[in-house]
Write an enzyme that holds these catalytic residues in place. Structure first.
Site, PDB file in Angstrom:
ATOM      1  N   LYS A  41       0.815  -1.194   0.000  1.00 48.79           N
ATOM      2  CA  LYS A  41       0.000   0.000   0.000  1.00 48.79           C
ATOM      3  C   LYS A  41       0.859   1.260   0.000  1.00 48.79           C
ATOM      4  CE  LYS A  41      -2.803  -1.942   3.559  1.00 48.79           C
ATOM      5  NZ  LYS A  41      -3.606  -1.627   4.768  1.00 48.79           N
ATOM      6  N   ASP A  97       7.685   2.351  -2.907  1.00 49.44           N
ATOM      7  CA  ASP A  97       7.873   3.428  -1.943  1.00 49.44           C
ATOM      8  C   ASP A  97       9.318   3.452  -1.448  1.00 49.44           C
ATOM      9  OD1 ASP A  97       7.562   0.990  -0.639  1.00 49.44           O
ATOM     10  OD2 ASP A  97       6.162   1.737   0.874  1.00 49.44           O
ATOM     11  N   ASP A 100      14.559  -1.435   0.772  1.00 54.24           N
ATOM     12  CA  ASP A 100      15.289  -1.558   2.035  1.00 54.24           C
ATOM     13  C   ASP A 100      16.245  -2.750   1.910  1.00 54.24           C
ATOM     14  OD1 ASP A 100      15.710  -0.933   4.824  1.00 54.24           O
ATOM     15  OD2 ASP A 100      14.321  -2.512   5.380  1.00 54.24           O
TER      16      ASP A 100
END
Ligand code: IMP
Ligand code: MG
Length: 175
Positions: A41, A97, A100
């Site tokens: 999301k 987004d 990492d």
């Protein structure tokens, strides 16, 4: 834990960089815009702003990856939603987004590659290269950031803070 008082990346800085990123992507696809795949999301606000800069012809679909952190595994990633648009022979651009450890992006890239797209590239708003465990290099990066846990502009901590307009560092509550 709470958001830092000052944003790590201000709203205006985010918006300006996203407009530039869209221009970089336009230049990289002279033969036609890619099909943009928003990773749910966390990328919803980024994808919404990005595709509107890309142009009215931009197509958007969604994919979702969830990582499960068990006692013995550092994160197994499973896809829980796949796109409705057929990706075969289409130029596909993944909108993330944050990259990492690189585990989520790798699982998504592998799944999309198996659909035989015409081309496949990765665009991430944020990159934390110091945390990488799997070798993945985004083709387009908004901001490279240090090893902080960040929230806002779609990024959450236990589902909170996604609606913040800027990006903040999550900090221990002081006092
Ligand atoms: P990965 O470790 O590259 O697989 O990233 C997995 C997912 O963890 C990302 O897509 C985000 O949803 C989440 N994540 C990683 N770092 C952060 C962070 O600093 N803030 C919020 N979510 C994060
Ligand atoms: Mg994510």
């Amino acid at each position: 834990m709470q958001p830092s008082e000052q944003p790590l990346i201000e709203e205006a800085t985010l918006q300006q960089r996203i407009a530039e990123l869209a221009q970089e992507v336009q230049r990289a696809y002279p033969d036609g815009l890619p099909l943009c795949l928003c990773v749910l999301k966390g990328s919803v606000f980024f994808a919404a702003d990005f595709v509107r800069h890309l142009g009215p012809g931009a197509e958007l679909d969604f994919i979702r990856a969830r990582s499960y952190h068990g006692v013995h595994s550092s994160g197994t990633v499973a896809l829980t939603h796949t796109p409705e648009i057929d990706l075969k022979d289409r130029p596909v651009l993944i909108l993330e987004d944050i990259v990492d450890t690189g585990r989520s992006a790798t699982v998504i890239l592998d799944w999309v590659a198996a659909q035989n797209p015409a081309s496949l590239r990765l665009c991430t708003l944020l990159d934390k290269p110091s945390r990488r465990e799997v070798d993945v290099t985004p083709d387009f990066t908004g901001f490279t950031i240090p090893d902080h846990f960040v929230i806002g502009y779609g990024l959450d901590h236990n589902e909170r803070y996604r609606a913040l307009r800027a990006i903040y560092v999550l900090e221990p509550i002081s006092k």
